[in-house]
Design a protein around this motif. Structure first.
Motif, PDB file in Angstrom:
ATOM      1  N   LEU A  31      13.951  -5.930   2.279  1.00 56.22           N
ATOM      2  CA  LEU A  31      13.589  -7.162   1.564  1.00 56.22           C
ATOM      3  C   LEU A  31      12.420  -6.813   0.659  1.00 56.22           C
ATOM      4  O   LEU A  31      11.413  -6.265   1.121  1.00 56.22           O
ATOM      5  N   LYS A  32      12.548  -7.132  -0.617  1.00 53.49           N
ATOM      6  CA  LYS A  32      11.520  -6.783  -1.600  1.00 53.49           C
ATOM      7  C   LYS A  32      10.850  -8.038  -2.144  1.00 53.49           C
ATOM      8  O   LYS A  32      11.378  -9.147  -2.025  1.00 53.49           O
ATOM      9  N   THR A  33       9.688  -7.847  -2.751  1.00 56.41           N
ATOM     10  CA  THR A  33       8.955  -8.950  -3.372  1.00 56.41           C
ATOM     11  C   THR A  33       9.890  -9.740  -4.278  1.00 56.41           C
ATOM     12  O   THR A  33      10.593  -9.176  -5.102  1.00 56.41           O
ATOM     13  N   GLY A  34       9.899 -11.058  -4.065  1.00 55.62           N
ATOM     14  CA  GLY A  34      10.724 -11.938  -4.881  1.00 55.62           C
ATOM     15  C   GLY A  34      12.099 -12.220  -4.308  1.00 55.62           C
ATOM     16  O   GLY A  34      12.784 -13.131  -4.777  1.00 55.62           O
ATOM     17  N   ASP A  35      12.526 -11.437  -3.321  1.00 53.71           N
ATOM     18  CA  ASP A  35      13.826 -11.694  -2.699  1.00 53.71           C
ATOM     19  C   ASP A  35      13.801 -13.040  -1.982  1.00 53.71           C
ATOM     20  O   ASP A  35      12.817 -13.391  -1.330  1.00 53.71           O
ATOM     21  N   ARG A  36      14.901 -13.754  -2.109  1.00 54.37           N
ATOM     22  CA  ARG A  36      15.024 -15.056  -1.442  1.00 54.37           C
ATOM     23  C   ARG A  36      15.530 -14.847  -0.023  1.00 54.37           C
ATOM     24  O   ARG A  36      16.466 -14.074   0.197  1.00 54.37           O
ATOM     25  N   ILE A  37      14.894 -15.526   0.911  1.00 50.21           N
ATOM     26  CA  ILE A  37      15.322 -15.492   2.306  1.00 50.21           C
ATOM     27  C   ILE A  37      16.441 -16.529   2.454  1.00 50.21           C
ATOM     28  O   ILE A  37      16.361 -17.625   1.901  1.00 50.21           O
ATOM     29  N   ARG A  38      17.465 -16.175   3.198  1.00 55.58           N
ATOM     30  CA  ARG A  38      18.569 -17.119   3.377  1.00 55.58           C
ATOM     31  C   ARG A  38      18.104 -18.392   4.071  1.00 55.58           C
ATOM     32  O   ARG A  38      17.055 -18.426   4.704  1.00 55.58           O
ATOM     33  N   SER A  39      18.888 -19.431   3.985  1.00 55.67           N
ATOM     34  CA  SER A  39      18.525 -20.739   4.546  1.00 55.67           C
ATOM     35  C   SER A  39      18.367 -20.657   6.059  1.00 55.67           C
ATOM     36  O   SER A  39      18.928 -19.775   6.721  1.00 55.67           O
ATOM     37  N   ALA A  40      17.613 -21.603   6.598  1.00 52.49           N
ATOM     38  CA  ALA A  40      17.396 -21.666   8.049  1.00 52.49           C
ATOM     39  C   ALA A  40      18.732 -21.821   8.773  1.00 52.49           C
ATOM     40  O   ALA A  40      18.931 -21.239   9.850  1.00 52.49           O
ATOM     41  N   ARG A  41      19.643 -22.551   8.192  1.00 54.07           N
ATOM     42  CA  ARG A  41      20.951 -22.743   8.825  1.00 54.07           C
ATOM     43  C   ARG A  41      21.697 -21.421   8.939  1.00 54.07           C
ATOM     44  O   ARG A  41      22.225 -21.063   9.992  1.00 54.07           O
ATOM     45  N   LEU A  42      21.727 -20.660   7.848  1.00 54.69           N
ATOM     46  CA  LEU A  42      22.426 -19.370   7.873  1.00 54.69           C
ATOM     47  C   LEU A  42      21.729 -18.375   8.802  1.00 54.69           C
ATOM     48  O   LEU A  42      22.394 -17.638   9.543  1.00 54.69           O
ATOM     49  N   LEU A  43      20.412 -18.366   8.761  1.00 51.12           N
ATOM     50  CA  LEU A  43      19.684 -17.459   9.653  1.00 51.12           C
ATOM     51  C   LEU A  43      19.859 -17.850  11.114  1.00 51.12           C
ATOM     52  O   LEU A  43      19.983 -16.984  11.981  1.00 51.12           O
ATOM     53  N   SER A  44      19.884 -19.161  11.387  1.00 53.64           N
ATOM     54  CA  SER A  44      20.053 -19.593  12.776  1.00 53.64           C
ATOM     55  C   SER A  44      21.427 -19.177  13.304  1.00 53.64           C
ATOM     56  O   SER A  44      21.559 -18.795  14.468  1.00 53.64           O
ATOM     57  N   GLU A  45      22.430 -19.220  12.450  1.00 53.69           N
ATOM     58  CA  GLU A  45      23.760 -18.752  12.855  1.00 53.69           C
ATOM     59  C   GLU A  45      23.750 -17.240  13.104  1.00 53.69           C
ATOM     60  O   GLU A  45      24.318 -16.759  14.082  1.00 53.69           O
ATOM     61  N   ALA A  46      23.087 -16.503  12.216  1.00 51.75           N
ATOM     62  CA  ALA A  46      23.053 -15.042  12.333  1.00 51.75           C
ATOM     63  C   ALA A  46      22.302 -14.589  13.586  1.00 51.75           C
ATOM     64  O   ALA A  46      22.713 -13.639  14.246  1.00 51.75           O
ATOM     65  N   TYR A  47      21.197 -15.268  13.888  1.00 55.22           N
ATOM     66  CA  TYR A  47      20.390 -14.887  15.049  1.00 55.22           C
ATOM     67  C   TYR A  47      20.831 -15.599  16.330  1.00 55.22           C
ATOM     68  O   TYR A  47      20.380 -15.251  17.415  1.00 55.22           O
ATOM     69  N   GLY A  48      21.650 -16.607  16.209  1.00 59.35           N
ATOM     70  CA  GLY A  48      22.110 -17.334  17.391  1.00 59.35           C
ATOM     71  C   GLY A  48      21.047 -18.220  18.010  1.00 59.35           C
ATOM     72  O   GLY A  48      20.965 -18.335  19.233  1.00 59.35           O
ATOM     73  N   MET A  52      15.072 -24.727  14.133  1.00 58.36           N
ATOM     74  CA  MET A  52      13.639 -24.888  14.378  1.00 58.36           C
ATOM     75  C   MET A  52      12.997 -23.557  14.769  1.00 58.36           C
ATOM     76  O   MET A  52      11.861 -23.273  14.396  1.00 58.36           O
ATOM     77  N   THR A  53      13.731 -22.717  15.490  1.00 54.93           N
ATOM     78  CA  THR A  53      13.221 -21.401  15.865  1.00 54.93           C
ATOM     79  C   THR A  53      13.028 -20.539  14.621  1.00 54.93           C
ATOM     80  O   THR A  53      12.031 -19.816  14.497  1.00 54.93           O
ATOM     81  N   ILE A  54      13.952 -20.654  13.693  1.00 55.99           N
ATOM     82  CA  ILE A  54      13.826 -19.926  12.418  1.00 55.99           C
ATOM     83  C   ILE A  54      12.595 -20.417  11.670  1.00 55.99           C
ATOM     84  O   ILE A  54      11.812 -19.619  11.157  1.00 55.99           O
ATOM     85  N   TRP A  55      12.407 -21.738  11.614  1.00 57.76           N
ATOM     86  CA  TRP A  55      11.252 -22.287  10.901  1.00 57.76           C
ATOM     87  C   TRP A  55       9.946 -21.813  11.519  1.00 57.76           C
ATOM     88  O   TRP A  55       8.966 -21.547  10.819  1.00 57.76           O
ATOM     89  N   GLN A  56       9.905 -21.688  12.848  1.00 60.19           N
ATOM     90  CA  GLN A  56       8.700 -21.164  13.503  1.00 60.19           C
ATOM     91  C   GLN A  56       8.425 -19.739  13.033  1.00 60.19           C
ATOM     92  O   GLN A  56       7.280 -19.391  12.719  1.00 60.19           O
ATOM     93  N   ALA A  57       9.451 -18.914  12.990  1.00 60.70           N
ATOM     94  CA  ALA A  57       9.285 -17.532  12.539  1.00 60.70           C
ATOM     95  C   ALA A  57       8.819 -17.488  11.083  1.00 60.70           C
ATOM     96  O   ALA A  57       7.910 -16.718  10.736  1.00 60.70           O
ATOM     97  N   LEU A  58       9.404 -18.319  10.244  1.00 61.27           N
ATOM     98  CA  LEU A  58       9.026 -18.345   8.833  1.00 61.27           C
ATOM     99  C   LEU A  58       7.594 -18.817   8.651  1.00 61.27           C
ATOM    100  O   LEU A  58       6.862 -18.301   7.795  1.00 61.27           O
ATOM    101  N   ARG A  59       7.165 -19.788   9.471  1.00 58.14           N
ATOM    102  CA  ARG A  59       5.771 -20.257   9.392  1.00 58.14           C
ATOM    103  C   ARG A  59       4.796 -19.131   9.712  1.00 58.14           C
ATOM    104  O   ARG A  59       3.763 -18.994   9.057  1.00 58.14           O
TER     105      ARG A  59
END
Length: 118
Positions: A31-48, A52-59
């Motif tokens: 992941l490089k400067t300026g890259d967009r992180i996928r949505s919380a919904r997509l990340l939550s599916e990927a990580y299972g 809200m857990t994704i949002w905690q990590a992003l915070r």
């Protein structure tokens, strides 16, 4: 991001595991400067995990300055922090002290002018 499932036997909470995974991807250059992180919904599916857990990590990563968010646009990898040497830090502190002294002087002048107008 490896986006692997969260390890149940890992003593770290899931949001910390996710933050560590994203942090490692930034450090590795995946992941490089300026890259967009996928949505919380997509990340939550990927990580299972729940979004809200994704949002905690992003915070956590936003607080570290690794990620920035723009309302309506998403979350992005931020600019890397600049390394400052001790000498540069000392110079910056000295310059800030000078600015603070000038502000105090201006404050005294303003107070004197206001008192003279009354």
């Amino acid at each position: 991001m490896s986006e692997s499932k969260i390890l149940a036997n890992d003593p770290r909470p899931p949001y910390v595991q996710i933050a560590d995974d994203i942090r490692a991807s930034i450090a590795a250059g995946t992941l490089k400067t300026g890259d967009r992180i996928r949505s919380a919904r997509l990340l939550s599916e990927a990580y299972g995990v729940a979004p809200m857990t994704i949002w905690q990590a992003l915070r956590v990563l936003k607080a570290e300055g690794l990620l920035v968010s723009w309302k309506g646009r998403g979350v992005f990898v931020g600019e890397p922090a600049a390394d400052v040497s001790e000498a540069e830090e000392g110079d910056l502190i000295e310059r800030l002290d000078d600015v603070l002294a000038q502000l105090r002087s201006l404050e005294q002048r303003v107070t004197a002018i206001e008192a003279a107008r009354k």
